[in-house]
Design a protein around this motif. Structure first.
Motif, PDB file in Angstrom:
ATOM      1  N   LEU A 374       0.850  -1.275   0.114  1.00 30.59           N
ATOM      2  CA  LEU A 374       0.023   0.344   0.131  1.00 30.59           C
ATOM      3  C   LEU A 374       1.300   1.384  -0.084  1.00 30.59           C
ATOM      4  O   LEU A 374       2.324   1.059   0.526  1.00 30.59           O
ATOM      5  N   LYS A 375       0.409   1.932  -0.462  1.00 30.38           N
ATOM      6  CA  LYS A 375       0.924   3.673  -0.686  1.00 30.38           C
ATOM      7  C   LYS A 375       1.424   3.868   0.951  1.00 30.38           C
ATOM      8  O   LYS A 375       2.911   4.243   0.815  1.00 30.38           O
ATOM      9  N   LYS A 376       0.619   3.965   1.072  1.00 29.59           N
ATOM     10  CA  LYS A 376       1.226   4.196   3.401  1.00 29.59           C
ATOM     11  C   LYS A 376       2.516   3.948   3.564  1.00 29.59           C
ATOM     12  O   LYS A 376       2.915   3.735   4.597  1.00 29.59           O
ATOM     13  N   ASP A 377       2.125   2.353   2.786  1.00 26.50           N
ATOM     14  CA  ASP A 377       3.930   1.669   3.757  1.00 26.50           C
ATOM     15  C   ASP A 377       4.502   1.893   3.806  1.00 26.50           C
ATOM     16  O   ASP A 377       6.178   2.226   4.463  1.00 26.50           O
ATOM     17  N   ILE A 378       4.808   2.920   2.534  1.00 25.48           N
ATOM     18  CA  ILE A 378       6.298   2.718   2.419  1.00 25.48           C
ATOM     19  C   ILE A 378       6.854   4.413   3.370  1.00 25.48           C
ATOM     20  O   ILE A 378       7.932   4.655   4.201  1.00 25.48           O
ATOM     21  N   ASP A 379       6.054   5.561   3.999  1.00 23.84           N
ATOM     22  CA  ASP A 379       6.025   6.399   4.721  1.00 23.84           C
ATOM     23  C   ASP A 379       6.096   4.867   6.014  1.00 23.84           C
ATOM     24  O   ASP A 379       6.696   5.525   7.293  1.00 23.84           O
ATOM     25  N   ASN A 380       5.463   4.518   6.558  1.00 27.03           N
ATOM     26  CA  ASN A 380       5.095   3.747   7.528  1.00 27.03           C
ATOM     27  C   ASN A 380       6.510   2.924   8.258  1.00 27.03           C
ATOM     28  O   ASN A 380       7.255   3.044   9.123  1.00 27.03           O
ATOM     29  N   MET A 381       7.579   2.367   6.353  1.00 30.13           N
ATOM     30  CA  MET A 381       8.637   1.800   6.996  1.00 30.13           C
ATOM     31  C   MET A 381       9.415   2.741   7.750  1.00 30.13           C
ATOM     32  O   MET A 381      10.621   2.545   8.238  1.00 30.13           O
ATOM     33  N   GLN A 382       9.072   4.020   6.922  1.00 30.78           N
ATOM     34  CA  GLN A 382      10.268   5.502   7.247  1.00 30.78           C
ATOM     35  C   GLN A 382      10.395   5.227   8.653  1.00 30.78           C
ATOM     36  O   GLN A 382      11.532   5.383   9.403  1.00 30.78           O
ATOM     37  N   TYR A 383       9.089   5.305   9.183  1.00 31.18           N
ATOM     38  CA  TYR A 383       8.588   5.740  10.157  1.00 31.18           C
ATOM     39  C   TYR A 383       9.040   4.965  11.241  1.00 31.18           C
ATOM     40  O   TYR A 383       9.929   5.330  12.242  1.00 31.18           O
ATOM     41  N   LEU A 384       8.638   3.609  10.727  1.00 32.00           N
ATOM     42  CA  LEU A 384       8.848   2.230  12.421  1.00 32.00           C
ATOM     43  C   LEU A 384      10.566   2.805  11.926  1.00 32.00           C
ATOM     44  O   LEU A 384      10.997   2.154  13.011  1.00 32.00           O
ATOM     45  N   SER A 385      10.815   2.804  11.331  1.00 26.09           N
ATOM     46  CA  SER A 385      12.816   2.658  10.999  1.00 26.09           C
ATOM     47  C   SER A 385      13.496   3.499  12.057  1.00 26.09           C
ATOM     48  O   SER A 385      13.720   3.646  13.139  1.00 26.09           O
ATOM     49  N   GLU A 386      12.598   4.767  11.826  1.00 25.61           N
ATOM     50  CA  GLU A 386      13.563   5.774  12.297  1.00 25.61           C
ATOM     51  C   GLU A 386      12.981   5.766  13.731  1.00 25.61           C
ATOM     52  O   GLU A 386      13.779   6.098  14.621  1.00 25.61           O
ATOM     53  N   ASN A 387      12.316   5.237  14.158  1.00 26.98           N
ATOM     54  CA  ASN A 387      11.925   4.889  16.021  1.00 26.98           C
ATOM     55  C   ASN A 387      12.461   4.187  16.612  1.00 26.98           C
ATOM     56  O   ASN A 387      12.113   3.847  17.441  1.00 26.98           O
ATOM     57  N   MET A 388      13.480   3.303  15.438  1.00 27.14           N
ATOM     58  CA  MET A 388      13.597   2.214  16.081  1.00 27.14           C
ATOM     59  C   MET A 388      15.368   3.133  16.543  1.00 27.14           C
ATOM     60  O   MET A 388      15.769   2.509  17.835  1.00 27.14           O
ATOM     61  N   LEU A 389      15.956   3.672  16.081  1.00 31.22           N
ATOM     62  CA  LEU A 389      16.605   4.350  15.612  1.00 31.22           C
ATOM     63  C   LEU A 389      17.037   4.559  17.609  1.00 31.22           C
ATOM     64  O   LEU A 389      16.466   5.355  18.543  1.00 31.22           O
ATOM     65  N   GLY A 390      18.804   3.995  17.698  1.00 35.43           N
ATOM     66  CA  GLY A 390      19.129   4.632  19.423  1.00 35.43           C
ATOM     67  C   GLY A 390      17.475   4.465  20.482  1.00 35.43           C
ATOM     68  O   GLY A 390      18.236   4.725  21.723  1.00 35.43           O
ATOM     69  N   ARG A 391      16.898   3.363  20.156  1.00 41.01           N
ATOM     70  CA  ARG A 391      15.902   3.021  21.183  1.00 41.01           C
ATOM     71  C   ARG A 391      16.305   1.484  22.071  1.00 41.01           C
ATOM     72  O   ARG A 391      15.098   0.757  22.451  1.00 41.01           O
ATOM     73  N   THR A 392      17.716   0.700  21.896  1.00 42.64           N
ATOM     74  CA  THR A 392      17.535   0.072  21.742  1.00 42.64           C
ATOM     75  C   THR A 392      18.263  -0.215  22.835  1.00 42.64           C
ATOM     76  O   THR A 392      20.132   0.130  22.361  1.00 42.64           O
ATOM     77  N   PHE A 393      19.304  -1.651  23.454  1.00 42.94           N
ATOM     78  CA  PHE A 393      20.215  -1.911  24.361  1.00 42.94           C
ATOM     79  C   PHE A 393      21.399  -2.400  23.498  1.00 42.94           C
ATOM     80  O   PHE A 393      22.628  -2.126  24.093  1.00 42.94           O
ATOM     81  N   CYS A 394      21.466  -3.058  22.634  1.00 38.44           N
ATOM     82  CA  CYS A 394      22.655  -2.622  21.827  1.00 38.44           C
ATOM     83  C   CYS A 394      22.209  -2.459  19.909  1.00 38.44           C
ATOM     84  O   CYS A 394      20.811  -2.196  19.773  1.00 38.44           O
ATOM     85  N   PRO A 395      23.539  -2.236  19.224  1.00 38.71           N
ATOM     86  CA  PRO A 395      23.082  -1.116  18.077  1.00 38.71           C
ATOM     87  C   PRO A 395      22.846  -2.192  17.470  1.00 38.71           C
ATOM     88  O   PRO A 395      22.915  -1.612  16.074  1.00 38.71           O
ATOM     89  N   LEU A 396      21.845  -3.846  17.513  1.00 39.57           N
ATOM     90  CA  LEU A 396      21.646  -4.503  16.175  1.00 39.57           C
ATOM     91  C   LEU A 396      20.534  -3.303  15.631  1.00 39.57           C
ATOM     92  O   LEU A 396      19.342  -3.859  14.520  1.00 39.57           O
ATOM     93  N   GLY A 397      19.274  -2.842  16.307  1.00 38.75           N
ATOM     94  CA  GLY A 397      18.222  -2.525  16.764  1.00 38.75           C
ATOM     95  C   GLY A 397      18.362  -1.013  15.212  1.00 38.75           C
ATOM     96  O   GLY A 397      18.205  -0.780  14.083  1.00 38.75           O
ATOM     97  N   ASP A 398      19.710  -0.540  15.401  1.00 38.92           N
ATOM     98  CA  ASP A 398      19.878   0.734  14.696  1.00 38.92           C
ATOM     99  C   ASP A 398      20.426   0.236  13.288  1.00 38.92           C
ATOM    100  O   ASP A 398      20.362   0.391  11.806  1.00 38.92           O
ATOM    101  N   ALA A 399      21.065  -1.316  13.258  1.00 41.51           N
ATOM    102  CA  ALA A 399      21.670  -1.731  11.838  1.00 41.51           C
ATOM    103  C   ALA A 399      20.341  -2.450  11.236  1.00 41.51           C
ATOM    104  O   ALA A 399      20.434  -2.729   9.962  1.00 41.51           O
ATOM    105  N   ALA A 400      19.346  -2.481  12.258  1.00 41.34           N
ATOM    106  CA  ALA A 400      18.194  -3.255  11.275  1.00 41.34           C
ATOM    107  C   ALA A 400      18.224  -1.200   9.906  1.00 41.34           C
ATOM    108  O   ALA A 400      17.620  -1.999   9.267  1.00 41.34           O
ATOM    109  N   ALA A 401      17.878  -0.756  11.247  1.00 35.85           N
ATOM    110  CA  ALA A 401      16.655   0.706  10.593  1.00 35.85           C
ATOM    111  C   ALA A 401      17.624   1.246   9.797  1.00 35.85           C
ATOM    112  O   ALA A 401      16.867   1.893   9.310  1.00 35.85           O
ATOM    113  N   MET A 402      18.657   1.117   9.867  1.00 36.70           N
ATOM    114  CA  MET A 402      19.472   2.445   9.203  1.00 36.70           C
ATOM    115  C   MET A 402      19.478   2.609   7.708  1.00 36.70           C
ATOM    116  O   MET A 402      19.372   2.633   7.046  1.00 36.70           O
ATOM    117  N   PRO A 403      20.038   0.763   7.356  1.00 36.60           N
ATOM    118  CA  PRO A 403      20.135   0.556   5.776  1.00 36.60           C
ATOM    119  C   PRO A 403      18.973   0.372   5.381  1.00 36.60           C
ATOM    120  O   PRO A 403      18.757   1.261   4.253  1.00 36.60           O
TER     121      PRO A 403
END
Ligand SMILES: Cc1cc2nc3c(=O)[nH]c(=O)nc-3n(C[C@H](O)[C@H](O)[C@H](O)COP(=O)(O)O)c2cc1C
Ligand code: SF4
Ligand code: FES
Lengths: 440, 160
Positions: A374-403
């Motif tokens: 769906l068109k809104k998925d595109i923004d949702n994916m970005q929004y979701l990833s941006e909200n993972m950044l820096g909010r985890t105990f180890c950098p794997l969360g960032d490693a998934a979100a950044m790319p």
């Protein structure tokens, strides 16, 4: 077996002994082996730390932290034993360099661990090798036995009055265990769930003792620095990015392989000259410059120096030196999906943003790629990833979100091309994994 | 529960390397699995007792690591990487080819117990992609034809 390549621009330091039979101790000694340890034995510990600091050697495991600085955080006095832990878990997709070091030059890792141990006052070291690398753990076990036999390890090493034991340890399949605190948990016989920091491992590490953790390539570089001097090593690369790096060139290239190039080597040259360019008359679409967790660069962003600071400035990371080249016959949505499938599989599940985020992103990308986007998925994916950044105990969360953020931002059109039930424009027959398509 | 002498020698050598017994657990589990084929209830009970752990603690560790399994697999475990470097060089096609050739799906085992198939994450062969491991052996720069030859070689090896 992994074959060796070469290119005239290479500066062979860590790879100097590759292909020369140096896994054999006598051969290693002929090739200046164990000279650095003997030199280090005559130095004050602080002098070793300073030499490594001044060399500009930065961690080759991904984060690029100054090795000498890390060593200097280890307390001089400690009630608990100190340890050196070599990280040979090498599992970041796109990375296959530590494998060559273990195969061709295992004693250089032992030497690096020894020098680190002398610098911080540790009497025990561990070399952790991922479980899949069984043949390498056999090579390493033999190298350790040989070193013990000659008195290079054990009691009174080189007749110096100092004692040092180094042991091999093996994993059993887990990317997350490469994360330094999860690595310690794994070595202690547990699930690889990271630890909260601070305290950092240099202060409270293995079994509560101060622990230096370095990547195998970082440690294998140390003996060369001790022998060649900090000044020489630092000047091989740009300021604050000393030395050379083993770059693992992979993907759609004429001549993939592991090449040792000076830090700061130009990426475009690396792709077109060293790697021989893109095969089959195709063009470059994108490149992942430092392993799967680093944000991709587009074809017009590749005129960049491959060093920690330049890539950070370019909005990406040098990571672990895994340069993955993607040609224009590849689907970025598919590539993003495969990347996310990996992180979802490897998330240890402790933090909600990482556990749920990677799962949702994988599901969304699967549905999207399967034609149910769906068109809104595109923004949702970005929004979701941006909200993972820096909010985890180890950098794997960032490693998934950044790319993911980079794929969505830089290749939005390609995501849009998948909408409205259109089949993937790049898909080869039969390779699509389908999830149920949701109604609008 | 009896393991081989080689296993016992390794175990006896490894445990004193660490200040806590359980530290030897992960590599020991893999060695045990290599011998028995999988981590049976009996193996779990034995290692729990030796390393002074509960069976639940051992099971918790087993379920975390992707190479460890409590179910039998084929004699040759074909592990095909489809991660990014392999993906762009045809890793998925190699996996599909193996599925067709062996007549099994991901994580399946052939009825004769000879092969099982597994899609795996990066195995550190990215510059030699696409790549697969059969048990611990690496097979790199694969094509469908090369993969056929690899499978054939294992069939022959098994017949000998
Ligand atoms: C999810 C994750 C996986 C990692 N995997 C590895 C690895 O396989 N090998 C490695 O050396 N470092 C890995 N690292 C980095 C380590 O946490 C640590 O920074 C590194 O081993 C320190 O050594 P260095 O300073 O010499 O790079 C990983 C980090 C994360 C967050
Ligand atoms: S970020 Fe992911 S892998 Fe890291 S601790 Fe949290 S859940 Fe585990
Ligand atoms: S991505 Fe397949 S071996 Fe690394």
């Amino acid at each position: 077996m992994a074959y060796l390549v070469s290119h005239p621009d290479e500066v062979k330091i860590v790879s100097r002994r590759f292909g020369q039979g140096a896994a054999n101790l006598d051969r290693y000694l002929e090739l200046d082996g164990y000279k650095a340890v003997q030199k280090a034995l005559a130095m004050e510990p602080d002098a070793i730390v300073n030499e490594v600091k001044n060399s500009g050697l930065r961690g080759r495991g991904g984060a690029g932290f100054s090795a000498g600085m890390k060593w200097s955080f280890v307390p001089k006095q400690s009630a608990k034993p100190k340890y050196v832990l070599c990280n040979g878990d090498e599992s970041e997709p796109g990375t296959c360099k530590d494998r060559l070091i273990f195969e061709h030059d295992p004693h250089s890792v032992i030497e690096g661990v020894t020098i680190a141990a002398l610098a911080v006052g540790a009497q025990t070291g561990f070399i952790y090798i991922r479980g899949e690398y069984r043949y390498l753990s056999l090579i390493m076990q033999k190298a350790l036995r040989d070193a013990y036999t000659r008195g290079f390890l054990g009691k009174n090493i080189f007749g110096s009055g100092r004692n040092l034991d180094i042991y091999w340890h093996g994993g059993a399949g887990a990317y997350e265990v490469g994360e330094e605190s999860a690595l310690m948990e794994s070595l202690e016989g547990k699930r690889g769930i990271p630890r909260i920091r601070p305290p950092f491992p240099a202060v409270v590490g293995l079994w509560g003792g101060p622990t230096v953790i370095n990547n195998a390539e970082t440690l294998a570089s140390v003996p060369h620095i001790i022998l060649g001097g900090a000044e020489w090593y630092a000047h091989l690369g740009p300021p604050k990015n000393g030395g050379t790096q083993l770059f693992c060139l992979s993907g759609n290239l004429q001549k993939p392989g592991v090449y040792e190039l000076p830090m700061g080597y130009n990426l475009k040259k690396m792709i077109y000259d060293v790697g021989g360019g893109i095969p089959d008359g195709r063009n470059l679409k994108a490149v992942v410059p430092g392993g799967s967790s680093t944000p991709c660069l587009t074809a017009d962003e590749i005129d960049v120096s491959m060093d920690f600071d330049s890539l950070a400035k370019a909005g990406s990371m040098l990571g672990s030196g895994g340069v993955v080249v993607i040609d224009d016959a590849q689907c970025i949505v598919k590539f993003a999906l495969r990347t996310m499938k990996f992180y979802k599989h490897e998330s240890c599940g402790w933090c909600i943003p990482c556990r749920e985020g990677t799962d949702w992103l994988e599901k969304t990308l699967t549905r999207f790629h399967g034609g149910g986007g769906l068109k809104k998925d595109i923004d949702n994916m970005q929004y979701l990833s941006e909200n993972m950044l820096g909010r985890t105990f180890c950098p794997l969360g960032d490693a998934a979100a950044m790319p993911t953020i980079a794929f969505v931002k830089k290749f939005r059109k390609e995501f849009e091309d998948h909408l409205e039930g259109r089949p993937c424009p790049y898909e080869k027959e039969g390779a699509v994994e389908q999830l149920p398509v949701f109604a609008h | 529960m009896r393991f081989s002498d080689q296993f016992e020698a390794r175990f006896a050598e490894m445990v004193p390397h660490y200040p806590t017994k359980r530290s030897a657990l992960v590599p020991t589990l893999l060695y045990a699995q290599d011998e028995i084929g999988f981590l049976s209830d009996e193996v779990i009970a034995e290692l729990a007792q030796r390393l002074e752990l509960t069976e639940l603690e051992v099971r918790n560790v087993i379920s975390y690591y992707s190479m460890l399994t409590t179910r039998p697999r084929g004699k040759y475990n074909v592990q095909v990487c489809t991660n990014i470097s392999c993906l762009v060089r045809g890793g998925e096609e190699i996996l599909l080819h193996c599925q067709k050739k062996l007549g099994i799906r991901n994580k399946g085992t052939t009825p004769d117990g000879m092969f099982s198939l597994e899609e795996v994450e990066c195995i550190g062969a990215c510059s030699w992609a696409p790549a697969a491991q059969v048990n611990y052996d690496y097979h790199e720069n694969l094509t469908a034809e090369k993969m056929d030859k690899v499978l054939q070689e294992y069939r022959q090896k098994s017949a000998q």
